[in-house]
Design an enzyme around this catalytic site. Structure first.
Site, PDB file in Angstrom:
ATOM      1  N   LYS A  38       0.854  -1.186   0.000  1.00  0.00           N
ATOM      2  CA  LYS A  38       0.000   0.000   0.000  1.00  0.00           C
ATOM      3  C   LYS A  38       0.887   1.233   0.000  1.00  0.00           C
ATOM      4  O   LYS A  38       1.388   1.678   1.030  1.00  0.00           O
ATOM      5  CB  LYS A  38      -0.940   0.047   1.206  1.00  0.00           C
ATOM      6  CG  LYS A  38      -2.036   1.082   0.951  1.00  0.00           C
ATOM      7  CD  LYS A  38      -2.608   1.744   2.185  1.00  0.00           C
ATOM      8  CE  LYS A  38      -1.821   2.875   2.758  1.00  0.00           C
ATOM      9  NZ  LYS A  38      -1.693   4.105   1.927  1.00  0.00           N
ATOM     10  N   GLY A  64       2.495   5.188  13.813  1.00  0.00           N
ATOM     11  CA  GLY A  64       3.255   3.989  14.201  1.00  0.00           C
ATOM     12  C   GLY A  64       2.791   3.436  15.540  1.00  0.00           C
ATOM     13  O   GLY A  64       2.735   2.219  15.736  1.00  0.00           O
ATOM     14  N   GLU A  98       9.448   2.467  11.205  1.00  0.00           N
ATOM     15  CA  GLU A  98      10.467   3.482  10.913  1.00  0.00           C
ATOM     16  C   GLU A  98       9.747   4.819  10.965  1.00  0.00           C
ATOM     17  O   GLU A  98       8.912   5.097  10.102  1.00  0.00           O
ATOM     18  CB  GLU A  98      11.035   3.201   9.511  1.00  0.00           C
ATOM     19  CG  GLU A  98      12.309   3.916   9.231  1.00  0.00           C
ATOM     20  CD  GLU A  98      13.330   3.613  10.281  1.00  0.00           C
ATOM     21  OE1 GLU A  98      13.733   4.556  10.958  1.00  0.00           O
ATOM     22  OE2 GLU A  98      13.696   2.430  10.448  1.00  0.00           O
ATOM     23  N   CYS A 145      13.081  11.671   6.816  1.00  0.00           N
ATOM     24  CA  CYS A 145      13.173  11.318   8.242  1.00  0.00           C
ATOM     25  C   CYS A 145      14.541  11.704   8.756  1.00  0.00           C
ATOM     26  O   CYS A 145      14.720  11.945   9.944  1.00  0.00           O
ATOM     27  CB  CYS A 145      13.035   9.819   8.472  1.00  0.00           C
ATOM     28  SG  CYS A 145      11.810   9.057   7.512  1.00  0.00           S
ATOM     29  N   GLU A 162       8.938  16.987  15.249  1.00  0.00           N
ATOM     30  CA  GLU A 162       9.251  16.839  13.831  1.00  0.00           C
ATOM     31  C   GLU A 162       8.330  17.740  12.995  1.00  0.00           C
ATOM     32  O   GLU A 162       7.111  17.671  13.124  1.00  0.00           O
ATOM     33  CB  GLU A 162       9.075  15.382  13.391  1.00  0.00           C
ATOM     34  CG  GLU A 162       9.551  15.156  11.965  1.00  0.00           C
ATOM     35  CD  GLU A 162       9.504  13.694  11.535  1.00  0.00           C
ATOM     36  OE1 GLU A 162       8.463  13.061  11.729  1.00  0.00           O
ATOM     37  OE2 GLU A 162      10.525  13.211  11.005  1.00  0.00           O
TER      38      GLU A 162
HETATM   39  C1  UN1 Z   1      13.743   8.637   4.843  1.00  0.00           C
HETATM   40  O1  UN1 Z   1      13.810   9.861   4.889  1.00  0.00           O
HETATM   41  O2  UN1 Z   1      12.740   8.041   5.277  1.00  0.00           O
HETATM   42  O3  UN1 Z   1      19.600   8.540   4.356  1.00  0.00           O
HETATM   43  C2  UN1 Z   1      14.762   7.776   4.219  1.00  0.00           C
HETATM   44  C3  UN1 Z   1      18.823   9.119   3.613  1.00  0.00           C
HETATM   45  C4  UN1 Z   1      18.128   8.351   2.510  1.00  0.00           C
HETATM   46  C5  UN1 Z   1      16.941   7.634   3.039  1.00  0.00           C
HETATM   47  C6  UN1 Z   1      16.007   8.511   3.830  1.00  0.00           C
HETATM   48  N1  UN1 Z   1      19.048   7.415   1.919  1.00  0.00           N
HETATM   49  O4  UN1 Z   1      18.566  10.304   3.757  1.00  0.00           O
END
Ligand code: UN1
Length: 496
Positions: free
Chosen positions: A175, A233, A250, A284, A385
């Site tokens: 999804k 999450g 994550e 992230c 965040e």
């Molecule tokens: C994300 O932002 O969920 O290290 C992943 C990084 C990328 C992956 C980010 N290779 O910024």
């Protein structure tokens, strides 16, 4: 008239049972309608689970090296279509072309790693404590994997989950985020073109609260992998806990770059510009806090504000653009709210703090790169965040204080230290409470063949990428073979 897309269930492209659709628009130009994608419901998920269970029975019996060969062909197809995939992805998601090419490349790297893992998937052989007894472990597939992915890496993150899940022998229900369904659709097309048996992959489009929730709560889905917000999450975690499902989460980050007084400031400046404003801050791993040693604070901040003020905002498909739009209006409103919060908390707005409007910005979700100075560790803009182009700058007196500030947030994904002092570099690796620490490099940029993930409220102990993710998508089975011909009782008849 924009195209109407379908789900892929039981080897067929099918319309959603709900009859409703979600519109997908280009975030740089909202007049550009990419397509209408299924707004699927419970019934669609139930169909997908039934089909995936049949797919699992077949796929688990396929030798792992043959499963890997399919992924090798997927990687080859991604190489062949890299530019087109990147162009389509920028149109759908907004980030600049260099980044969407990188996103596809991360998928290619993951495909080739997973392909070769089909010839490893090691277990162990272990000496038994008894005579003429053989002991070993090996890895078995688990079942139907439900994969729920975010908008910011429309290709890479689905591949992080899907390719290891497949090479381990699981069937997949995918999804993708309702904000980037076109890339999800293309990925499934490539898997089918590469020869994946159709019933092994199901694509169910839709929203988290409906399709996502149905997937998480369906008893026929044995494991869930989710990338997204910590709030969502937590809800998924509760549900999976009650149902005893395997779960990889994550989630959020509040990543800091620390710049010491002995750092190469040119290098640190390039690092923070990329870390904070790359992907419009929607990673992230984005740098959302900058922790500056007081001795270089004023100088560095001035240079940073000048350089960030010159970043070219625009449509990611234009070659000169450095920062694209946000994903949608709700994301932009969230950024605006946090800018108000920051001002209310008494932080000093040194750059940006407003939408980019008019002219080429008129029809997109653009927001100017924004920097707050005078931020203190407990402020909300220093701990929560934001997921946008907003950087909070904090001043510290020492390395120890920088470590305390870095560690004083609920998240723990990545961190970065700029210094020329080897002692501090090693202390940072040890003392910064994150899943990933960079020395003299920004907080973003993890490579596909190393484990990826964070501590505290960023994750739940699992890792994506690298070798560790294969543990998540497989179950350890242990076998003992006693060829002594007599009953040997473990722990009792030892050492006779
Ligand atoms: C994300 O932002 O969920 O290290 C992943 C990084 C990328 C992956 C980010 N290779 O910024």
């Amino acid at each position: 008239m924009a195209k109407t897309f379908k789900n892929f269930i039981g080897g067929k492209w099918v319309a959603p049972s709900t009859g409703s659709y979600v519109q997908n628009r280009n975030p740089a130009d909202t007049n550009d309608l990419i397509g209408r994608f299924p707004d699927s419901g419970k019934k669609d998920v139930a169909e997908a689970v039934k089909a995936a269970a049949a797919g699992f029975a077949r796929w688990r019996a396929t030798p792992a090296p043959a499963r890997g060969d399919v992924l090798k062909r997927v990687g080859d197809l991604m190489v062949a279509h890299k530019e087109a995939l990147a162009q389509e992805m920028t149109r759908e998601m907004g980030k600049v072309l260099a980044e969407t090419r990188g996103d596809v490349q991360e998928g290619i790297d993951t495909a080739y790693y997973a392909a070769s893992e089909g010839r490893r998937l090691f277990g162990h052989t272990v000496p038994s404590e008894l005579h003429r007894k053989f002991a070993m472990s090996y890895r078995r597939p688990i079942g139907v994997a439900g994969l729920i992915t975010p908008f910011n890496f429309p290709m890479a993150i689905p591949t992080w989950k899907m390719f290891p899940a497949l090479v381990c022998g699981n069937a997949v229900i995918f999804k993708p985020s309702e904000d980037v369904p076109a890339t999800g659709h293309r990925l499934v097309e490539l898997l089918l073109e590469a020869g994946l048996p159709p019933e092994v992959i199901q694509l169910v489009h839709g929203r988290g609260e409906t399709a996502g929730q149905a997937l998480v709560s369906h008893a026929g889905v044995s494991l869930i992998s989710f990338t997204g917000s910590t709030a969502t999450g937590s809800k998924i975690g509760e549900m999976c806990g009650r149902m005893h499902k395997r779960l990889s989460l994550e989630m959020g980050g509040k990543n800091a770059q620390i710049v010491m007084d002995d750092a190469d400031l040119d290098l640190a400046l390039d690092g923070v510009l990329w870390g904070a404003f790359g992907t419009t801050g929607q990673r992230c791993t984005a740098t959302s806090r900058l922790i500056l040693h007081q001795k270089i604070h004023d100088r560095f901040l001035q240079r940073l504000a000048d350089a960030a003020g010159k970043l070219r905002l625009g449509d990611g498909r234009q070659p000169r653009t450095e920062v694209g739009p946000l994903i949608h209006e709700a994301a932009r409103e969230k950024v605006e709210r946090y800018v108000e919060i920051g001002q209310g908390e008494g932080a000093e707005l040194v750059l940006g703090g407003k939408r980019a409007t008019g002219g080429k910005y008129a029809d997109g979700w653009f927001y100017r790169p924004t920097i707050f100075a005078g931020v203190t560790p407990k402020m909300r803009i220093a701990t929560e965040e934001i997921f946008g182009p907003v950087l909070s700058v904090l001043r510290v007196r020492s390395f120890d204080e920088a470590v305390r500030v870095n560690n004083g947030v609920p998240y723990g994904l990545s961190s970065a230290l700029y210094t020329r002092d080897v002692h501090l570099a090693f202390r940072a690796m040890e003392e910064l409470d994150n899943g990933i620490t960079y020395v003299n490099a920004p907080t973003i940029g993890a490579e596909a063949h190393l484990p990826f993930g964070g501590v505290k409220q960023t994750g739940n102990g699992h890792r994506e990428g690298g070798w560790e993710v294969y543990e998540f998508y497989s179950e350890t089975k242990v076998c003992y073979v006693d060829y002594s011909g007599v009953l040997q009782r473990a722990q009792i008849d030892n050492y006779d």
